[in-house]
Design an enzyme around this catalytic site. Structure first.
Site, PDB file in Angstrom:
ATOM      1  N   LYS A   1     -28.235   1.914  -6.794  1.00 37.07           N
ATOM      2  CA  LYS A   1     -27.526   2.568  -5.679  1.00 37.07           C
ATOM      3  C   LYS A   1     -26.542   1.592  -5.044  1.00 37.07           C
ATOM      4  O   LYS A   1     -26.936   0.494  -4.631  1.00 37.07           O
ATOM      5  CB  LYS A   1     -28.552   3.039  -4.642  1.00 37.07           C
ATOM      6  CG  LYS A   1     -27.958   3.849  -3.500  1.00 37.07           C
ATOM      7  CD  LYS A   1     -29.049   4.547  -2.723  1.00 37.07           C
ATOM      8  CE  LYS A   1     -28.497   5.310  -1.522  1.00 37.07           C
ATOM      9  NZ  LYS A   1     -29.551   6.009  -0.805  1.00 37.07           N
TER      10      LYS A   1
ATOM     11  N   ASP B   1     -29.772  18.415  -1.254  1.00 33.47           N
ATOM     12  CA  ASP B   1     -29.485  17.367  -2.245  1.00 33.47           C
ATOM     13  C   ASP B   1     -30.334  16.117  -1.991  1.00 33.47           C
ATOM     14  O   ASP B   1     -30.316  15.193  -2.785  1.00 33.47           O
ATOM     15  CB  ASP B   1     -27.996  17.015  -2.255  1.00 33.47           C
ATOM     16  CG  ASP B   1     -27.475  16.635  -0.887  1.00 33.47           C
ATOM     17  OD1 ASP B   1     -27.573  17.470   0.035  1.00 33.47           O
ATOM     18  OD2 ASP B   1     -26.994  15.509  -0.719  1.00 33.47           O
ATOM     19  N   ASN B   2     -31.058  16.097  -0.889  1.00 38.83           N
ATOM     20  CA  ASN B   2     -31.949  14.964  -0.623  1.00 38.83           C
ATOM     21  C   ASN B   2     -33.410  15.360  -0.795  1.00 38.83           C
ATOM     22  O   ASN B   2     -34.306  14.639  -0.365  1.00 38.83           O
ATOM     23  CB  ASN B   2     -31.725  14.424   0.794  1.00 38.83           C
ATOM     24  CG  ASN B   2     -30.379  13.719   0.925  1.00 38.83           C
ATOM     25  OD1 ASN B   2     -29.830  13.249  -0.068  1.00 38.83           O
ATOM     26  ND2 ASN B   2     -29.847  13.661   2.127  1.00 38.83           N
TER      27      ASN B   2
ATOM     28  N   GLY C   1     -22.597   9.814  -5.925  1.00 40.09           N
ATOM     29  CA  GLY C   1     -21.292   9.306  -5.510  1.00 40.09           C
ATOM     30  C   GLY C   1     -21.249   7.789  -5.445  1.00 40.09           C
ATOM     31  O   GLY C   1     -20.173   7.196  -5.333  1.00 40.09           O
ATOM     32  N   ARG C   2     -22.425   7.185  -5.471  1.00 43.04           N
ATOM     33  CA  ARG C   2     -22.440   5.718  -5.411  1.00 43.04           C
ATOM     34  C   ARG C   2     -23.647   5.128  -6.129  1.00 43.04           C
ATOM     35  O   ARG C   2     -23.934   3.944  -5.991  1.00 43.04           O
ATOM     36  CB  ARG C   2     -22.431   5.254  -3.963  1.00 43.04           C
ATOM     37  CG  ARG C   2     -23.549   5.849  -3.111  1.00 43.04           C
ATOM     38  CD  ARG C   2     -23.586   5.164  -1.787  1.00 43.04           C
ATOM     39  NE  ARG C   2     -24.398   5.895  -0.829  1.00 43.04           N
ATOM     40  CZ  ARG C   2     -24.754   5.405   0.330  1.00 43.04           C
ATOM     41  NH1 ARG C   2     -24.357   4.189   0.669  1.00 43.04           N
ATOM     42  NH2 ARG C   2     -25.478   6.105   1.158  1.00 43.04           N
TER      43      ARG C   2
ATOM     44  N   ASP D   1     -16.522   5.228  -0.817  1.00 44.01           N
ATOM     45  CA  ASP D   1     -16.081   4.051  -1.561  1.00 44.01           C
ATOM     46  C   ASP D   1     -17.051   3.650  -2.672  1.00 44.01           C
ATOM     47  O   ASP D   1     -16.862   2.632  -3.330  1.00 44.01           O
ATOM     48  CB  ASP D   1     -15.875   2.862  -0.599  1.00 44.01           C
ATOM     49  CG  ASP D   1     -17.135   2.546   0.193  1.00 44.01           C
ATOM     50  OD1 ASP D   1     -18.196   3.153  -0.077  1.00 44.01           O
ATOM     51  OD2 ASP D   1     -17.063   1.691   1.090  1.00 44.01           O
ATOM     52  N   GLY D   2     -18.103   4.440  -2.827  1.00 47.75           N
ATOM     53  CA  GLY D   2     -19.065   4.141  -3.896  1.00 47.75           C
ATOM     54  C   GLY D   2     -20.014   2.999  -3.568  1.00 47.75           C
ATOM     55  O   GLY D   2     -20.803   2.590  -4.425  1.00 47.75           O
TER      56      GLY D   2
ATOM     57  N   ARG E   1     -33.002  16.776  -7.983  1.00 45.92           N
ATOM     58  CA  ARG E   1     -33.042  17.304  -6.610  1.00 45.92           C
ATOM     59  C   ARG E   1     -32.988  18.825  -6.640  1.00 45.92           C
ATOM     60  O   ARG E   1     -32.555  19.404  -7.645  1.00 45.92           O
ATOM     61  CB  ARG E   1     -31.819  16.770  -5.846  1.00 45.92           C
ATOM     62  CG  ARG E   1     -31.690  15.260  -5.913  1.00 45.92           C
ATOM     63  CD  ARG E   1     -30.220  14.820  -5.838  1.00 45.92           C
ATOM     64  NE  ARG E   1     -30.079  13.387  -6.109  1.00 45.92           N
ATOM     65  CZ  ARG E   1     -29.961  12.455  -5.187  1.00 45.92           C
ATOM     66  NH1 ARG E   1     -29.897  12.774  -3.926  1.00 45.92           N
ATOM     67  NH2 ARG E   1     -29.863  11.179  -5.514  1.00 45.92           N
TER      68      ARG E   1
ATOM     69  N   ASP F   1     -33.961   9.459  -0.745  1.00 47.19           N
ATOM     70  CA  ASP F   1     -32.666   9.174  -0.114  1.00 47.19           C
ATOM     71  C   ASP F   1     -32.846   8.812   1.361  1.00 47.19           C
ATOM     72  O   ASP F   1     -32.550   9.604   2.262  1.00 47.19           O
ATOM     73  CB  ASP F   1     -31.710  10.368  -0.253  1.00 47.19           C
ATOM     74  CG  ASP F   1     -30.704  10.117  -1.369  1.00 47.19           C
ATOM     75  OD1 ASP F   1     -30.845   9.105  -2.068  1.00 47.19           O
ATOM     76  OD2 ASP F   1     -29.773  10.926  -1.539  1.00 47.19           O
TER      77      ASP F   1
HETATM   78  P1  AMP Z   1     -26.243  11.289   1.633  1.00 50.41           P
HETATM   79  O1  AMP Z   1     -25.982  12.049   2.885  1.00 50.41           O
HETATM   80  O2  AMP Z   1     -26.300   9.800   1.818  1.00 50.41           O
HETATM   81  O3  AMP Z   1     -27.431  11.795   0.905  1.00 50.41           O
HETATM   82  O4  AMP Z   1     -24.986  11.511   0.697  1.00 50.41           O
HETATM   83  C1  AMP Z   1     -24.467  12.774   0.357  1.00 50.41           C
HETATM   84  C2  AMP Z   1     -23.524  12.643  -0.817  1.00 50.41           C
HETATM   85  O5  AMP Z   1     -22.496  11.715  -0.540  1.00 50.41           O
HETATM   86  C3  AMP Z   1     -24.189  12.162  -2.099  1.00 50.41           C
HETATM   87  O6  AMP Z   1     -23.632  12.895  -3.152  1.00 50.41           O
HETATM   88  C4  AMP Z   1     -23.830  10.707  -2.146  1.00 50.41           C
HETATM   89  O7  AMP Z   1     -23.804  10.184  -3.454  1.00 50.41           O
HETATM   90  C5  AMP Z   1     -22.456  10.673  -1.516  1.00 50.41           C
HETATM   91  N1  AMP Z   1     -22.146   9.409  -0.841  1.00 50.41           N
HETATM   92  C6  AMP Z   1     -22.780   8.895   0.237  1.00 50.41           C
HETATM   93  N2  AMP Z   1     -22.230   7.716   0.590  1.00 50.41           N
HETATM   94  C7  AMP Z   1     -21.240   7.475  -0.293  1.00 50.41           C
HETATM   95  C8  AMP Z   1     -20.300   6.423  -0.483  1.00 50.41           C
HETATM   96  N3  AMP Z   1     -20.264   5.359   0.323  1.00 50.41           N
HETATM   97  N4  AMP Z   1     -19.442   6.523  -1.502  1.00 50.41           N
HETATM   98  C9  AMP Z   1     -19.454   7.578  -2.335  1.00 50.41           C
HETATM   99  N5  AMP Z   1     -20.289   8.607  -2.207  1.00 50.41           N
HETATM  100  C10 AMP Z   1     -21.187   8.562  -1.204  1.00 50.41           C
HETATM  101 MG    MG Z   2     -28.273  11.913  -0.760  1.00 50.06          MG
END
Ligand code: AMP
Ligand code: MG
Length: 488
Positions: free
Chosen positions: A110, A249-250, A89-90, A122-123, A180, A259
């Site tokens: 990242k 996913d982590n 997502g980012r 917001d990516g 993953r 992650d």
């Molecule tokens: P995380 O819990 O950080 O491992 O994120 C879970 C999911 O949310 C993953 O698919 C990430 O790419 C997405 N994600 C986390 N933070 C953001 C962000 N600020 N903008 C877009 N996608 C995000």
């Molecule tokens: Mg993640």
């Protein structure tokens, strides 16, 4: 342009359901915060942070037409519930760098902006979380624990809103794989079993080519994932590390710590340690990690069910607990300087953990002091424990046990020899939360010096660093007020 780095990009060979082609969205006035010269050397890159066209490429300001960047599609179980909507997502996969040993490593940017999988996000990544991942992964690498690493990070003038305004930053992450558990889950739940098989075949080809000769390559692959996960979890538990968000996913298919978000190294020993302030039920607390990893492996096994008979999946899963117990007790034995196994050792271990837990004794300091018993007075250890009487009793038993140790020829092992070996597995320095916070606070004021000096101790955490002794200090009072939660 053609990329000035010699990148390959084998992920592009997958069919389109595996990813989306996305260009990085550069930040305003990007500038280096850190460049990992030691890691860069492994890839034949310059010791100094790159300038000019390499910098422009790494900052996402120019793109490689031959090897376009991509966001990977995956899914995953988040806090126990399946979420089909996930993906990078980012972060973007820029391609692969080959290290001097000839091994390909993904180069992942990242914080590179929006992708089709950004959902409500917001990516972006902020400087604070980027520094935490950079330092956290280097700390793990220094401890010899399987992990992704980072080649560098940069900040910018782009404002990103979290609870407050912060600055956008990006991290250049490297790893042999960004695949993953959730990649497999995605194709399983989408019922795209041809893609599931293709993914498994590629993983075998890229990461475990020797398994192609096995009678049951997919079973052998799953076994490797189980074994790698065991090694990672045993290492986390032995060093007192809590990941914080063990969603599937982590979880890296290679069993690397992956992650870095609201992770934490324990200060005072705490079985219920929860570094993530949004994990209200403690699903991902320190003591839960071994059983959560098993849960995650079960989810992966289920996703592999079109490729592997369920009885065989079950058979591999059954190996997890005994393997983990063996790996973990092996590590604890090393940490306590014991080479042989005796009947009541597990009682000695349990009593130690109960003592530390009841007294919230600093784990890293206690284990390191125990490794210095060849010269230091045992009272320095007793001083670390509120229940002094309990500590003295445990130490008496421990030292009596140590005196029963003999080498292969039956000669007693000296305390010097024992302690020297213990100091090579009990770090003096770990990335305590407050140390990361000081480095972040300074970096937010434009001073990155703390990051470099912390790196000196984190890269060699088992050695003494007399001029940097303060990095081994116990946390100050304000450390307990630091709050870390998901996705920043
Ligand atoms: P995380 O819990 O950080 O491992 O994120 C879970 C999911 O949310 C993953 O698919 C990430 O790419 C997405 N994600 C986390 N933070 C953001 C962000 N600020 N903008 C877009 N996608 C995000
Ligand atoms: Mg993640």
């Amino acid at each position: 342009m053609n990329c000035p780095l010699k990148l390959s990009h084998r992920y592009l060979d997958f069919p389109s359901p595996f990813y989306a082609l996305v260009k990085p969205q550069p930040l305003v006035h990007s500038r280096w915060v850190a460049w990992n010269s030691e890691l860069a050397r492994n890839f034949g890159l310059s010791k100094k942070a790159p300038q000019n066209e390499v910098q422009a490429f790494l900052f996402g300001e120019v793109t490689d037409e031959e090897h376009p960047s991509l966001a990977m599609k995956y899914a995953g179980h988040q806090f126990g519930s399946y979420n089909p909507e996930l993906g990078d997502g980012r972060g973007l996969l820029l391609g692969e760098l080959t290290n001097t040993a000839g091994i390909k490593h993904d180069l992942h940017l990242k914080g590179a902006g929006l992708t089709p999988y950004s959902r409500m996000g917001d990516g972006r990544a902020v400087l604070r979380s980027t520094i935490r991942e950079y330092l956290g992964s280097e700390a793990m690498a220094g401890l010899g624990i399987p992990t992704t690493r980072a080649l560098g990070m940069f900040t910018s003038d782009t404002v990103v809103y979290r609870e407050k305004s912060e600055y956008g930053a990006m991290l250049l992450r490297t790893s042999e794989s960004h695949i993953r558990f959730g990649h497999f889950e995605h194709f399983f739940y989408q019922q795209q079993h041809d893609h599931l098989k293709l993914l498994a075949d590629q993983c075998i080809d890229w990461y475990w080519p020797e398994l192609k000769a096995e009678a049951q390559p997919y079973v052998a692959m799953f076994r490797r994932v189980v074994e790698a996960t065991v090694e990672m979890i045993a290492s986390w538990q032995a060093v007192g590390f809590t990941h914080g968000v063990m969603n599937t996913d982590n979880m890296s298919i290679l069993g690397q710590t992956f992650d870095y978000g609201p992770y934490g190294f324990m200060d005072g020993f705490e079985q219920n340690f929860i570094p993530n302030h949004s994990d209200y039920n403690g699903r991902y607390s320190f003591k839960m990690q071994p059983s959560i990893a098993y849960w995650n492996l079960t989810a992966l096994g289920y996703a592999l069910s079109p490729l592997i008979e369920s009885a065989l999946i079950e058979q591999e899963l059954q190996r997890y607990k005994p393997l983990l117990s063996k790996a973990y007790s092996g590590k604890m034995r090393h940490k306590l300087g014991l080479r042989t196994t005796q009947g009541d050792d597990s009682q000695l271990f349990d009593d130690l953990f109960n003592l530390l837990n009841a007294n919230k004794t600093d784990y890293t300091r206690f284990m390191r002091e125990l490794s210095n018993l060849d010269g230091n007075d045992p009272s320095e250890i007793v001083d670390l424990v509120i229940d002094r009487d309990g500590a003295e009793k445990w130490l008496d038993r421990y030292l009596a046990r140590c005196h029963q140790e003999v080498d292969a020829s039956g000669n007693p092992i000296s305390s010097q020899e024992r302690c020297q070996a213990m100091r090579s597995v009990n770090p003096k320095y770990v990335l305590r939360n407050y140390l990361a916070q000081i480095a972040i606070d300074k970096a937010e004021q434009g001073d990155y010096s703390e990051i470099d000096s912390l790196m000196t101790v984190l890269n060699n955490p088992f050695e003494e660093h007399p001029s940097l002794e303060h990095y081994a200090a116990l946390p100050p009072h304000w450390a307990s007020d630091i709050e870390i939660s998901c996705s920043s």
